[in-house]
Design a protein around this motif. Structure first.
Motif: not given
Length: 272
Positions: A125, A128, A132
């Motif tokens: 996470y 990710r 982003r």
């Protein structure tokens, strides 16, 4: 400083020497605090990884001190803080900052390794959300570049008007009319209407016609500004310039619509 949200934990990121660093202090909120960090830092695999990273990226890394630390890593009696690691080895992969946004930060490569120590899920996470953030930054950079290009083209356009269309004896009010008139040449070529016609047709909207333009329209409009400045310098009359610019606008918008998402709005441009 930017922030990412990982499993409901807000994690700060900063730039240091043009590199991305992530707050280990914030990441520790997912575990047991400083005691957990000390265990990670005294682990022999951690020390070996940090040492290899520093040797690759840090020409001032103190290898002699590193060898001493490495020989003691993993012993039950051994303790090592981030500050001690930095001071003894001149490391740059882990840094400490004081003040309002203080804490311990690590280069993203090292922060991802620390995230794995917290849990594989947390690492996934974190990567990710960090990616982003980077994607959003790239979009912002792209938009900033377009804005700077538009500013440059605007300056070229207004200089061409000033040098070729404005007599020295003209007063300020009439000068403004000339600039507005030339701006409307571009508006008519691109949108098929003047700024005033748009305002009359959209009394409920704030701003001007260009505030509601799509990205494709703004790109095309920026190109038209450059072309119009060339046409002005060449001495072409306004009526001829308008016809040429309109044809260019129609052609360029068709091309732009083909290389971008086909759902993007394509205005129904017609020859004027």
């Amino acid at each position: 400083m930017a922030k990412i949200l990982v499993n409901a934990i807000e994690i700060r990121t900063i730039k240091f020497n043009e590199e991305d660093y992530i707050s280990l202090t914030d990441m520790l909120k997912a575990k047991d605090g400083e005691y957990f960090f000390s265990n990670w830092l005294r682990n022999r695999n951690t020390i070996e990884f940090l040492g290899i990273w520093e040797k690759v990226y840090n020409p001032d890394f103190n290898c002699a001190e590193f060898d001493i630390i490495k020989s003691q890593a993993g012993l039950n009696s051994y303790r090592l803080s981030a500050k001690e690691w930095m001071e003894k080895t001149s490391a740059i992969g882990i840094i400490s900052k004081a003040g309002r946004y203080g804490g311990t930060y690590a280069h993203k490569d090292i922060a991802f390794e620390f995230a794995m120590w917290i849990s594989p899920e947390f690492k996934v996470y974190l990567i990710r959300e960090f990616q982003r953030l980077k994607d959003e930054e790239q979009k912002l950079l792209g938009w900033s570049a377009k804005r700077e290009l538009a500013k440059l083209n605007y300056r070229i356009h207004t200089d061409a008007i000033k040098q070729n269309l404005i007599p020295p004896e003209l007063d300020r009010k009439k000068v403004s009319i000339v600039y507005a008139d030339e701006a409307d040449v571009l508006n008519v070529a691109m949108f098929g209407m003047t700024a005033q016609e748009w305002r009359d047709a959209n009394p409920d909207k704030k701003g001007n016609i260009r505030d509601y333009a799509t990205i494709n329209e703004l790109i095309c409009l920026s190109n038209l500004e450059s072309l119009n400045s060339v046409f002005i310098n060449d001495g072409l009359p306004q009526s001829e310039r308008l016809m040429r610019l309109n044809k260019v606008a129609i052609s360029q918008m068709k091309v732009l619509s083909e290389v971008t998402d086909r759902t993007i709005f394509l205005p129904d441009l017609k020859e004027v």
